[in-house]
Structures are given as structure tokens and as C-alpha cells.
Write a protein that holds these residues in place. Structure first.
Motif, short mmCIF file in Angstrom:
data_model
loop_
_atom_site.label_atom_id
_atom_site.label_comp_id
_atom_site.label_asym_id
_atom_site.label_seq_id
_atom_site.Cartn_x
_atom_site.Cartn_y
_atom_site.Cartn_z
N VAL A 136 7.67 -18.27 18.50
CA VAL A 136 6.90 -18.60 17.09
C VAL A 136 7.95 -18.96 16.05
N ASP A 137 7.62 -19.60 15.16
CA ASP A 137 8.62 -19.85 14.04
C ASP A 137 8.93 -18.65 13.25
N ILE A 138 10.10 -18.77 13.01
CA ILE A 138 10.71 -17.49 12.40
C ILE A 138 9.93 -16.62 11.19
N GLN A 139 9.20 -17.63 10.54
CA GLN A 139 8.29 -17.09 9.28
C GLN A 139 7.14 -16.38 9.93
N LYS A 140 6.79 -16.47 11.03
CA LYS A 140 5.36 -15.85 11.75
C LYS A 140 5.84 -14.75 12.58
N ASN A 141 7.27 -14.41 12.76
CA ASN A 141 7.74 -13.60 13.86
C ASN A 141 7.46 -11.96 13.38
N ARG A 142 7.72 -11.70 12.05
CA ARG A 142 7.25 -10.56 11.89
C ARG A 142 5.62 -10.06 12.14
N ILE A 143 4.81 -11.32 11.59
CA ILE A 143 3.43 -10.87 12.04
C ILE A 143 3.12 -10.70 13.33
N VAL A 144 3.54 -11.38 14.23
CA VAL A 144 3.56 -11.48 15.62
C VAL A 144 4.12 -10.06 16.28
N LYS A 145 5.24 -9.79 15.83
CA LYS A 145 5.98 -8.53 16.31
C LYS A 145 4.98 -7.27 15.80
N ASP A 146 4.60 -7.33 14.68
CA ASP A 146 3.64 -6.21 14.34
C ASP A 146 2.42 -6.25 15.03
N TYR A 147 1.75 -7.17 15.22
CA TYR A 147 0.50 -7.20 16.31
C TYR A 147 0.80 -6.37 17.45
N PHE A 148 1.67 -7.14 18.20
CA PHE A 148 2.13 -6.61 19.51
C PHE A 148 2.77 -5.32 19.48
N SER A 149 3.28 -4.66 18.38
CA SER A 149 3.68 -3.47 18.40
C SER A 149 2.35 -2.48 18.36
N GLN A 150 1.24 -2.88 17.68
CA GLN A 150 0.17 -2.13 17.61
C GLN A 150 -0.70 -2.22 18.65
N LEU A 151 -0.73 -3.26 19.37
CA LEU A 151 -1.36 -3.56 20.62
C LEU A 151 -0.78 -2.55 21.91
N THR A 152 0.50 -2.83 21.91
CA THR A 152 1.19 -2.17 23.14
C THR A 152 1.09 -0.54 22.87
N LYS A 153 1.10 -0.08 21.64
CA LYS A 153 0.91 1.38 21.15
C LYS A 153 -0.41 1.66 21.72
N ARG A 154 -1.24 0.82 21.29
CA ARG A 154 -2.74 1.32 21.75
C ARG A 154 -2.97 1.33 23.22
N ILE A 155 -2.41 0.25 24.05
CA ILE A 155 -2.62 0.12 25.22
C ILE A 155 -1.95 1.67 26.13
N ASN A 156 -0.70 1.89 25.32
CA ASN A 156 -0.27 3.11 26.09
C ASN A 156 -0.96 4.16 25.84
N GLU A 157 -1.67 4.44 24.52
CA GLU A 157 -2.61 5.48 24.31
C GLU A 157 -3.71 5.53 25.43
N ILE A 158 -4.25 4.42 25.61
CA ILE A 158 -5.37 4.58 26.67
C ILE A 158 -4.84 4.83 28.03
N LEU A 159 -3.72 4.37 28.28
CA LEU A 159 -3.23 4.69 29.63
C LEU A 159 -2.92 6.18 29.97
N GLU A 160 -2.33 6.71 28.88
CA GLU A 160 -2.11 8.10 29.13
C GLU A 160 -3.45 9.11 28.85
N LYS A 161 -4.44 8.42 28.25
CA LYS A 161 -5.63 9.14 28.22
C LYS A 161 -6.49 9.18 29.67
N ILE A 162 -6.01 7.90 30.40
CA ILE A 162 -6.65 7.61 31.74
C ILE A 162 -5.82 8.87 32.65
N GLY A 163 -4.51 9.07 32.36
CA GLY A 163 -4.06 9.96 33.21
C GLY A 163 -2.46 9.47 33.67
N TYR A 164 -2.22 8.31 33.19
CA TYR A 164 -0.49 7.69 33.61
C TYR A 164 0.39 8.35 32.70
#
Length: 632
Positions: free
Chosen positions: A391-419
Motif C-alpha cells: 500500500v501507499d506509505i500514507q495507508k501503511n499505519r492503518i493497514v498494519k494496525d488492522y492486521f495487528s488486531q486481526l492476528t492477535k484475535r486469531i491467535n486468541e481463538i486458536l489458543e482457546k481451541i487448544g493450540y
């Protein structure tokens, strides 16, 4: 086909089922009639609703994906690698193909004429059983009740969801009602009513001689044909069909179908002359199908919480345990378990996106390590990474913030499943492993061009990646970028030396290199080196899309014919040590790393010790191929 060519084809076929059940002369007869088919990447061999071919197919090289339409979308049913057979529908059914077969990469297939092969099936029950299971593995219609004839008029079957139904065990009544042959119809009717049962077995001395059901009472007593004071053996149905305790769902279905019965008597040894252990009814089969792998995949799609996915993961663990203890080929278990595991992760991502909203740019999520290789049978840790579009440098922070939240939530779900969380933090929530496509391509270039400088000793697992979710074109771009790098000498040296430094499984005196507590670390001293060398040599030979260690060694046997015997041996040894680890983990409810050698039988101990010699052979191949020494 010239004899030299037919011998080459026969030599290839003899290493793979069902052809390995035939002698070489029989294989040469078949090979003379075989057609060779080349498929380009993404080229289809047949599609859903295409007319049936006169051939079935064997993969000689490459990878073929079998897909079906499920819930209005294309769903991957199976991946066919070297030696796998598919396209068996013309053997068993008259309606058109129910799936699409498409090459995932440039592939070569052997087309085997069905008319030529049929006589060998009718003469060999092992070939027949293998074809039944293979067809079941790729079947898409578990409710199809149309009976089909297979070669012999006496053989009938139902299409099952997949080959796991052939080792999915059953829950059934283990306290059946047993009555004596000279009891009255009235006595038995009262006993059945008191026990809320609709069936009872009839016994004479120590042998089960018949069964009575509600249907017998309706048809033979209520109609006045027999008086209620007559002996029960006057209305029983006989002979009783008996089976062993560990019968699978599919086996029970086949037995009921072939004998046209609705009840099976479970006995100690499967004969009528030993202790009765239970009764299996058609209702038991229906309930078992609710926990079949195909149903689990549908349940995953319907799940909306980590807790629901956790219950599915528990059901998968039960299936794996049943499969391993019944000695089902581990490669089949890897395949099906791997697909269900990826589906669980995929649904975890979807749940996280539903919570956070749509991603700002397309992305792809990958599993790596044992999940990426589809070798994770025990509940170990999760390793993954995420790639998003530049993405353009102007959007970079927004994109990184979103995927940081997304991956955190994915990991939380995987750990609740038992991984479990990876101790090396190899997951997408780590910013190091969540970045743009251009950054990832640069990362792989750095790993290959300057190994050891921008990485640590665990970077190699990032080359075992399996696409899970998102934009699949990203996978193709990363793969092409990796394989387009011309000079990989330093990288191969780095991986080769790392593989050679692995601890030896046996000491100078040819005894197991045990830990201080007397156990043997089967992962560190056997599995890891098999995985590492398989990855290195597969990469060196340009094998794309083949991550599983077993299939890597099978492919290497084709690519490097001079060492084919060693590679085939390595493939078998990998399954052997993986099975030992899985059994140990299931027994102790852990990740199965440490094997108590003393608990193995003398025969199994010697067999394991002998099999581990293949690691020395593989080390010699690595040294010769990359001109390495153990001290380089």
C-alpha cells in the motif's frame, strides 16, 4: 508401448498400492495399455458433470487437486501426489463425475484402462479393498443409497464420505439383552419392554443362534401366526451376523448392506461361539455419521465461537486416535487431519474478521511447520505468517494496525481451541511475520542469499508453508520469487550443515542415544532430521507444492533414481517414527516427544534401531550433493 517403456512404467507402479499387490508380469500387461497424459498448471482432466472416462489415473509427477462444489463455492476435497490413484468413479457408478480434477502444477499422469484392469481386481481381494477405500476417500455423496456392483456380483458398497469412515469406530449398546432359546415369546416381550429395547439375542448353550426384534413380534405374533406361550426360537431370525468389537463405521455399513440386515451381533472374536459384547443397529450408524470427517467440515463452517471449534478439534482427536490404533496408513491420516485442521484455522480467521470488519487490503494467511506440512496429529503449537498487498506509505499505519488486531484475535481463538503458543513466537501477530508482499519477498531473498545473517536457526520452517485463507495469488507470487533465485549455493550449504548437526539417534555402540531419564527424544533425534533433509533435497530438486515429508521422499525417489531406494526407505521410516510419536502422545496426553524405549517390544526396538540407519544414508546424500562435511 515398447517393452522397455512398459517395464519403466511397471517399475514405477510396483511401489504403489494397489499395483504393489500384483506381480511384475501382471504389471507389464497393464503397463502396455497405459496412456501417458501431461497436464499444464491449472489444466483440468475432468470437471463436475463430465461424462465418465474409460480410464482411472495415477499421478506420476506433480500435484492434482480434487474439488467439489459445497455451499455454492469450490471446496478442496483432496490433493493427489505421486503414486496416488483417483478418478475411480467409472468402476463403481454410471452417473457423471461428481468432482473436478485439476493440476495444481505441471503434472504427468498414467491413464489405466478400466477394462484392462478389471480382471486383476476380480482375482485379488487386496486390490478390491484398496480401490473401495480410495473411492471412499474421494466420494462426495455419503447419502447415496444406490447399490452398485463392483466386478463380482457378490460385492456391493455405498459411497462413503471419505476413507476415514473405514476406521471410524462405533458407539453401540454394550449391554444387549440375551435370552435362552426355550424362553417363551411372552417372557422375552416383557424383558424387552422392561429394558426399553427393540431387540434381543437368542442363545443356546454358549452360541448365539438368532435375534428377535419388534418386527418379528408384529409380523409373527400380532398376526396370530405364533402363540405367546411358544418358545422364542420359533419367531427368531437366523443366522445372526456377527462382527468383532473394533469394526468401523464403513465396515459395519458394508456388512449390513451385503447381508440385508439391520442389526449386527458384536462378539469377542467375531464368531457366534464366543461371548456376546454388544449389538450394532442402523441407528448407531446414523449417529456415527454425525461425527464423520465430512460432517466435521460442515460443522466447522457453521461454527461461530472458539468453543464450538474446540469441540470439533476434540472430535478430530478421537478420529485420529481410532485411525492410528487401527493401523490405518499414516499418510491418509495426515491428509484428512491436515484438511480439517486447516479448516479450523480458516474458520478462526473468518470469525476474527466478522468481529473486526473487512480487511483494508487483500491478504493471505499461511500455516507453517508441522501444520504447513500436514503432519500435526497431536495438539502442538501453531506457527503461521500473514502477507498483505503493498500500500501507499500514507495507508501503511492503518493497514498494519488492522492486521495487528486481526492476528492477535486469531491467535486468541486458536489458543482457546487448544493450540499452544509457539515458544519462538513464529506467528503472524509478531510484526516480524506480518508484512507486505514486497517485504516478504525481500525476506525470502535475504534468507536465501545471506543465510544466517538475517535469520535464526528456525527460519527453515518458513519454507514449509500452506495457504489457509485469503488471496491465493499471493502464494503463487511468493513461490515463484523463491524458486526464481538462481544461486542458492550458500543457502543449501546452510541448510545442509544444519541438518548434519542434528543429534545422532544411535551412539558408537549402536545403542539409542537416550536422555538422562532413559527416554529417547524421537523428535530431536529422528523426525527433525528426516524433515530437514526432505525439505532441503525437495527444494534442491525444484519440487513445488509438496510439503509433506512422506510425499517429498516419494517424489525424490522419482527425481533422483540413483538414490530411489534410500528415499523410499526414508518415506517408510518417517511414517514409522511419526506413528510412534503419535501413539506416545495419545497415551500420555502430551506432544509425544519422549519415547520410553523399554516399553517397546524387543522386535519393535530392533526394528526402530535398524530403520534409523537410513539417516546415515541421507546424510551421505547431503554431503555428496552439496560437497559438505560434518565439520564444514
Amino acid at each position: 508401448m515398447k517393452d522397455s517403456i512398459s517395464e519403466t512404467v511397471a517399475n514405477f507402479l510396483k511401489d504403489f498400492k494397489p499395483f504393489s499387490f500384483l506381480n511384475f508380469e501382471e504389471l507389464k500387461v497393464i503397463a502396455k495399455k497405459i496412456r501417458v497424459i501431461h497436464l499444464n498448471k491449472n489444466e483440468s482432466l475432468f470437471k463436475i458433470n463430465d461424462s465418465l472416462h474409460d480410464y482411472f489415473y495415477v499421478v506420476n509427477s506433480g500435484v492434482v487437486h480434487l474439488t467439489v462444489i459445497s455451499d455454492a463455492e469450490e471446496t478442496l476435497l483432496n490433493k493427489c501426489y505421486i503414486g496416488d490413484v483417483f478418478g475411480l468413479r467409472p468402476f463403481f457408478a454410471k452417473n457423471n463425475y461428481q468432482m473436478t480434477a485439476k493440476a495444481n502444477e505441471e503434472s504427468m499422469l498414467y491413464a489405466v484402462p478400466i477394462d484392462v484392469f478389471k480382471p486383476f481386481v476380480s482375482q485379488n481381494s487386496e486390490v478390491l479393498n484398496f480401490l473401495l477405500q480410495s473411492f471412499a476417500q474421494n466420494s462426495t455423496n455419503p447419502t447415496d443409497k444406490i447399490n452398485q456392483e463392483l466386478i463380482s456380483d457378490s460385492v456391493q458398497f455405498i459411497e462413503f464420505q471419505n476413507d476415514l469412515s473405514f476406521f471410524q469406530t462405533l458407539n453401540y449398546n454394550r449391554k444387549p439383552l440375551i435370552v435362552e432359546h426355550n424362553q417363551t415369546i411372552r417372557e422375552v416381550a416383557i424383558a424387552m419392554s422392561d429394558n426399553l429395547l427393540d431387540n434381543a439375542f437368542v442363545k443356546e448353550t454358549d452360541t448365539v443362534i438368532g435375534i428377535v426384534t419388534d418386527a418379528d413380534f408384529r409380523l409373527k405374533v400380532a398376526t396370530g401366526k405364533h402363540a405367546i406361550h411358544s418358545h422364542i426360537d420359533k419367531i427368531m431370525t437366523y443366522p445372526v451376523i456377527t462382527v468383532t468389537e473394533n469394526i468401523s463405521l464403513a465396515e459395519a455399513q458394508l456388512v449390513m448392506l451385503s447381508h440385508k440386515v439391520h442389526h449386527l451381533c458384536v462378539t469377542l472374536d467375531g464368531t457366534a461361539h464366543t461371548e456376546i459384547k454388544g449389538v450394532i443397529t442402523q441407528n448407531d450408524l446414523v449417529e456415527a455419521q454425525a461425527n464423520s470427517p465430512g460432517v466435521l467440515l460442515k460443522e466447522i463452517k457453521r461454527s461461530g465461537t472458539a468453543q464450538q471449534l474446540k469441540s470439533i478439534r476434540y472430535a478430530l482427536a478421537d478420529i485420529i486416535q481410532q485411525a492410528v490404533t487401527k493401523n490405518i496408513p499414516l499418510q491418509h491420516i495426515f491428509n484428512v487431519s491436515g484438511e480439517i485442521t486447516l479448516s479450523i484455522i480458516r474458520r478462526s480467521i473468518e470469525i476474527a474478521i466478522l468481529e473486526l470488519g473487512s480487511p483494508p487490503v487483500p491478504f493471505a494467511f499461511f500455516s507453517i511447520g508441522s501444520q504447513g506440512r500436514k503432519e500435526q496429529l497431536l495438539l502442538t503449537d501453531y506457527d503461521n505468517f500473514l502477507v498483505y498487498h503493498d500500500v501507499d506509505i500514507q495507508k501503511n499505519r492503518i493497514v498494519k494496525d488492522y492486521f495487528s488486531q486481526l492476528t492477535k484475535r486469531i491467535n486468541e481463538i486458536l489458543e482457546k481451541i487448544g493450540y499452544k503458543h509457539c515458544e519462538y513466537n513464529h506467528n503472524a501477530h509478531n510484526l516480524q511475520w506480518c508484512k507486505s508482499l514486497s517485504e516478504w519477498i525481500k525476506q525470502y531473498e535475504n534468507w536465501i542469499n545471506t543465510p544466517g545473517e538475517y535469520t535464526n536457526e528456525h527460519c527453515s520452517i518458513f519454507f514449509d508453508f500452506e495457504f489457509v485463507y485469503g488471496d491465493q495469488n499471493i502464494e503463487s507470487e511468493i513461490t515463484e520469487a523463491i524458486f526464481s533465485i538462481k544461486n542458492k549455493t550458500l543457502f543449501f550449504d546452510y541448510l545442509g550443515n544444519d541438518a548434519l548437526r542434528k543429534p545422532a539417534p544411535l551412539n558408537f555402540f549402536k545403542k539409542f542415544n537416550e536422555e538422562d531419564n532413559g527416554t529417547f527424544n524421537i523428535k530431536a533425534k529422528a523426525i527433525d532430521q528426516l524433515v530437514d533433509i526432505g525439505r532441503l533435497l525437495a527444494f534442491h530438486h525444484g519440487l513445488k507444492g509438496v510439503n509433506n515429508s512422506f510425499y517429498r521422499y516419494k517424489e525424490l525417489a522419482i527425481k533422483d533414481a540413483d538414490n530411489a531406494e534410500i528415499y523410499l526407505n526414508a518415506a517408510d521410516v518417517f511414517l514409522q517414527v511419526s506413528r510412534l510419536r503419535t501413539l506416545e502422545g495419545l497415551k500420555n496426553d502430551n506432544i509425544g516427544i519422549f519415547i520410553d524405549i523399554e516399553n517397546l517390544s524387543k522386535s519393535d526396538k530392533e526394528k526402530l534401531k535398524e530403520s534409523l540407519h537410513v539417516l546415515k544414508d541421507l546424510e551421505e546424500i547431503v554431503k555428496d550433493t552439496f560437497q559438505l562435511t560434518q565439520f564444514s
